[in-house]
Design a protein around this motif. Structure first.
Motif, PDB file in Angstrom:
ATOM      1  N   MET A   1      -6.911  49.378 -37.573  1.00 26.50           N
ATOM      2  CA  MET A   1      -7.169  50.447 -38.540  1.00 26.50           C
ATOM      3  C   MET A   1      -8.618  50.521 -39.009  1.00 26.50           C
ATOM      4  SD  MET A   1      -3.697  50.364 -40.901  1.00 26.50           S
ATOM      5  CE  MET A   1      -4.275  51.734 -41.908  1.00 26.50           C
ATOM      6  N   SER A   2      -9.467  49.573 -38.642  1.00 29.76           N
ATOM      7  CA  SER A   2     -10.857  49.586 -39.088  1.00 29.76           C
ATOM      8  C   SER A   2     -11.716  50.427 -38.142  1.00 29.76           C
ATOM      9  CB  SER A   2     -11.419  48.165 -39.146  1.00 29.76           C
ATOM     10  OG  SER A   2     -12.829  48.184 -39.236  1.00 29.76           O
ATOM     11  N   PRO A   3     -12.314  51.522 -38.613  1.00 28.85           N
ATOM     12  CA  PRO A   3     -13.181  52.321 -37.737  1.00 28.85           C
ATOM     13  C   PRO A   3     -14.341  51.517 -37.162  1.00 28.85           C
ATOM     14  CG  PRO A   3     -12.625  53.567 -39.722  1.00 28.85           C
ATOM     15  CD  PRO A   3     -12.145  52.157 -39.949  1.00 28.85           C
ATOM     16  N   GLU A   4     -14.881  50.552 -37.949  1.00 27.33           N
ATOM     17  CA  GLU A   4     -16.003  49.757 -37.465  1.00 27.33           C
ATOM     18  C   GLU A   4     -15.591  48.853 -36.306  1.00 27.33           C
ATOM     19  OE1 GLU A   4     -16.640  50.738 -41.769  1.00 27.33           O
ATOM     20  OE2 GLU A   4     -14.997  49.844 -40.619  1.00 27.33           O
ATOM     21  N   LEU A   5     -14.421  48.220 -36.430  1.00 29.64           N
ATOM     22  CA  LEU A   5     -13.957  47.349 -35.356  1.00 29.64           C
ATOM     23  C   LEU A   5     -13.547  48.145 -34.128  1.00 29.64           C
ATOM     24  CD1 LEU A   5     -11.917  44.767 -37.443  1.00 29.64           C
ATOM     25  CD2 LEU A   5     -14.043  44.338 -36.201  1.00 29.64           C
ATOM     26  N   ILE A   6     -12.952  49.306 -34.357  1.00 31.45           N
ATOM     27  CA  ILE A   6     -12.595  50.165 -33.223  1.00 31.45           C
ATOM     28  C   ILE A   6     -13.851  50.561 -32.458  1.00 31.45           C
ATOM     29  CG2 ILE A   6     -11.718  52.458 -32.607  1.00 31.45           C
ATOM     30  CD1 ILE A   6      -9.650  52.067 -34.904  1.00 31.45           C
TER      31      ILE A   6
ATOM     32  N   GLN B   1      -9.772  53.152 -26.229  1.00 35.40           N
ATOM     33  CA  GLN B   1     -10.057  53.587 -24.851  1.00 35.40           C
ATOM     34  C   GLN B   1      -9.676  52.485 -23.855  1.00 35.40           C
ATOM     35  OE1 GLN B   1     -14.182  54.961 -24.702  1.00 35.40           O
ATOM     36  NE2 GLN B   1     -14.067  55.467 -26.868  1.00 35.40           N
ATOM     37  N   ILE B   2      -8.468  51.956 -24.035  1.00 35.64           N
ATOM     38  CA  ILE B   2      -8.013  50.847 -23.194  1.00 35.64           C
ATOM     39  C   ILE B   2      -7.664  51.368 -21.803  1.00 35.64           C
ATOM     40  CG2 ILE B   2      -6.309  49.008 -22.937  1.00 35.64           C
ATOM     41  CD1 ILE B   2      -5.931  49.104 -25.988  1.00 35.64           C
ATOM     42  N   PRO B   3      -8.292  50.847 -20.772  1.00 39.34           N
ATOM     43  CA  PRO B   3      -7.955  51.308 -19.423  1.00 39.34           C
ATOM     44  C   PRO B   3      -6.614  50.731 -18.983  1.00 39.34           C
ATOM     45  CG  PRO B   3      -9.555  49.533 -19.306  1.00 39.34           C
ATOM     46  CD  PRO B   3      -9.361  49.826 -20.763  1.00 39.34           C
ATOM     47  N   GLY B   4      -5.894  51.490 -18.178  1.00 40.66           N
ATOM     48  CA  GLY B   4      -4.641  50.993 -17.636  1.00 40.66           C
ATOM     49  C   GLY B   4      -3.463  51.875 -17.968  1.00 40.66           C
ATOM     50  N   ALA B   5      -2.298  51.454 -17.491  1.00 40.35           N
ATOM     51  CA  ALA B   5      -1.041  52.167 -17.733  1.00 40.35           C
ATOM     52  C   ALA B   5      -0.306  51.501 -18.884  1.00 40.35           C
ATOM     53  CB  ALA B   5      -0.179  52.153 -16.473  1.00 40.35           C
TER      54      ALA B   5
ATOM     55  N   THR C   1     -14.122  48.211 -24.204  1.00 38.21           N
ATOM     56  CA  THR C   1     -14.314  46.864 -23.663  1.00 38.21           C
ATOM     57  C   THR C   1     -13.098  46.467 -22.838  1.00 38.21           C
ATOM     58  OG1 THR C   1     -13.335  45.803 -25.611  1.00 38.21           O
ATOM     59  CG2 THR C   1     -15.718  46.161 -25.626  1.00 38.21           C
ATOM     60  N   ARG C   2     -13.302  45.522 -21.957  1.00 36.49           N
ATOM     61  CA  ARG C   2     -12.204  45.015 -21.140  1.00 36.49           C
ATOM     62  C   ARG C   2     -11.520  43.869 -21.869  1.00 36.49           C
ATOM     63  NH1 ARG C   2     -11.088  47.301 -15.982  1.00 36.49           N
ATOM     64  NH2 ARG C   2     -12.608  48.977 -15.779  1.00 36.49           N
ATOM     65  N   ASP C   3     -10.249  43.948 -22.031  1.00 40.98           N
ATOM     66  CA  ASP C   3      -9.465  42.855 -22.607  1.00 40.98           C
ATOM     67  C   ASP C   3      -9.980  42.425 -23.990  1.00 40.98           C
ATOM     68  OD1 ASP C   3      -8.086  42.905 -20.252  1.00 40.98           O
ATOM     69  OD2 ASP C   3      -9.066  41.175 -19.390  1.00 40.98           O
ATOM     70  N   PHE C   4     -10.392  43.392 -24.796  1.00 45.34           N
ATOM     71  CA  PHE C   4     -10.902  43.081 -26.131  1.00 45.34           C
ATOM     72  C   PHE C   4     -11.985  42.013 -26.076  1.00 45.34           C
ATOM     73  CE2 PHE C   4      -6.809  44.970 -27.213  1.00 45.34           C
ATOM     74  CZ  PHE C   4      -7.211  45.868 -28.188  1.00 45.34           C
ATOM     75  N   GLY C   5     -12.821  42.071 -25.041  1.00 42.72           N
ATOM     76  CA  GLY C   5     -13.869  41.073 -24.908  1.00 42.72           C
ATOM     77  C   GLY C   5     -15.005  41.324 -25.881  1.00 42.72           C
ATOM     78  N   VAL C   6     -15.578  40.256 -26.383  1.00 42.00           N
ATOM     79  CA  VAL C   6     -16.780  40.337 -27.204  1.00 42.00           C
ATOM     80  C   VAL C   6     -17.852  39.535 -26.496  1.00 42.00           C
ATOM     81  CG1 VAL C   6     -17.831  39.868 -29.439  1.00 42.00           C
ATOM     82  CG2 VAL C   6     -15.426  40.505 -29.316  1.00 42.00           C
ATOM     83  N   GLU C   7     -18.839  40.222 -25.932  1.00 43.99           N
ATOM     84  CA  GLU C   7     -19.912  39.500 -25.252  1.00 43.99           C
ATOM     85  C   GLU C   7     -20.800  38.846 -26.306  1.00 43.99           C
ATOM     86  OE1 GLU C   7     -22.010  42.135 -22.758  1.00 43.99           O
ATOM     87  OE2 GLU C   7     -20.273  42.650 -21.512  1.00 43.99           O
TER      88      GLU C   7
END
Length: 398
Positions: A337-342, A169-173, A348-354
């Motif tokens: 390919m990992s459903p858990e990581l997806i 669900q990456i936002p942007g073009a 999230t924004r920019d693959f951020g991990v809070e």
């Protein structure tokens, strides 16, 4: 034929320390046993079912056009071409999985290339980018550029990008940069030459992207595509093109097939003139990178390094996903390919991990450990069930 077994045995033999000649021979066997990336054609459906998701993706290609429904082959082009492509995603599928059509494509079951339109030159392409961006909310006017890796056809890289945009669900073009991979595991050297040849083309693509009406550019690069990305960014840095670099917010390197020493030299040049945020996704279980390292007489590649200490003096984030399994026998596409990581990174924004309130805290089905080692931040992710005992009482190492 158990292709996964051949890949595993070949990678294990390489990692065990073969002589260079024998390593090359084993690599040849690995290539012959492996599958080529699928060559895909425009389906040209008269009508698509309403349940099917459609993704419009703009593309810049350094591949030579074929002049038929496959659009592009393995040959390198003398100049860039531009297009708009429609990829469909079936309604019922496991996140991370791509089902390619064999024979007649069925959009209810397969990813399909439903349509393609060539765009006439750079100005037409930038105009198309601006139209795509103008349709987004102001806070989502991000240009997301994907650079595929080794052993990809034009279509397989396009499908992987569509899968990522959809599942995460990456936002942007979306903008897809297609360099001339052979799409055949036997031709690693051909692909590496194509990467070197494509450096100027990708740097030019970034110049063009920076002229679009975007607030920020994000680059996602996989495997050998990481080398291409970093080489282009280094060229821009050494040329002093800070106006282009200033538009790039984050570069996410997934399983990067790069020597740690080469990466250090590239990042030194880039960091001297820009503040780009680099995130590197690694796995010590990546068999493709184990084989790549052994062929070069190395222990690790950047994407398989065993300790963040090797890059601790660099300002970047390293995300270790070694604890996850996927259907990929080489474990070279764990993140995508990992459903858990997806599920963790989706939205999230920019693959951020809070960071969790304490290192080692459990986040749903996952555990998260954060280590700060000088300038680098290391995030270790693992399934909570596997890590619960191991992380009890641990904290961030300063």
């Amino acid at each position: 034929m158990d292709v996964g077994r051949y890949f595993r045995s070949a990678a294990d033999a390489l990692a065990a320390g073969l002589t260079p000649l024998r390593a090359l021979l084993v690599a040849g066997v690995l290539g012959l046993a492996g599958a080529c990336a699928p060559t895909l054609s425009v389906a040209g459906f008269e009508e698509l079912p309403s349940e099917v998701d459609q993704h419009e993706i703009l593309a810049v290609s350094a591949r030579a056009p074929t002049g038929d429904a496959t659009l592009y082959g393995r040959e390198r082009a003398q100049s860039l071409t531009y297009g708009r492509h429609t990829v469909t995603i079936p309604p019922e599928r496991e996140p991370g999985r791509i089902r390619y059509p064999r024979g007649t494509p069925d959009p209810m079951r397969h990813f399909t290339l439903a349509g393609a339109e060539m765009l006439d030159g750079r100005e037409a392409f930038v105009g198309a980018l601006d139209r795509e961006l103008s349709q987004l909310d102001e806070d989502e006017r991000i240009l997301v550029i994907f650079v595929h890796g080794y052993n990809e056809t034009f279509g397989s890289g396009l499908f992987r990008f569509a899968q990522m945009m959809h599942d995460f669900q990456i936002p942007g073009a979306p903008l897809y940069f297609a360099w001339a991979s052979a799409g055949d595991p036997r031709f690693y050297a051909y692909d590496l030459d194509s990467v070197l040849i494509s450096r100027d083309s990708f740097a030019d693509t970034l110049r063009m992207a920076s002229s679009a009406q975007t607030d920020r550019i994000m680059i996602i690069a996989h495997s050998m595509g990481s080398m291409l990305t970093l080489e282009a960014l280094r060229d821009l840095s050494e040329n002093g093109e800070t106006d282009v670099l200033a538009r790039i917010g984050q570069v996410a390197l997934m399983s990067p097939d790069i020597s740690v020493d080469v990466f250090r030299s590239q990042l030194d040049a880039i960091a001297a003139v820009s503040d780009i945020d680099f995130v590197v996704f690694t796995s010590t279980r990546d068999r493709a990178l184990q084989a790549s390292a052994a062929l070069r007489g190395q222990t690790d590649r950047l994407g398989s390094m065993r300790s963040v200490e090797a890059v601790a003096d660099l300002r970047l984030t390293v995300v270790d996903v070694s604890g996850f399994q996927t259907a990929d026998p080489l474990r070279h596409s764990t993140l995508t390919m990992s459903p858990e990581l997806i599920a963790l990174f989706a939205g999230t924004r920019d693959f951020g991990v809070e960071p969790a309130q304490r290192a080692g805290a459990v986040r749903g089905p996952l555990s998260l450990t954060v280590n700060v080692v000088r300038q680098a931040t290391e995030i270790i992710l693992a399934p909570a069930s596997a890590a619960a005992g191991a992380i009890e009482g641990t904290g961030a190492r300063q």
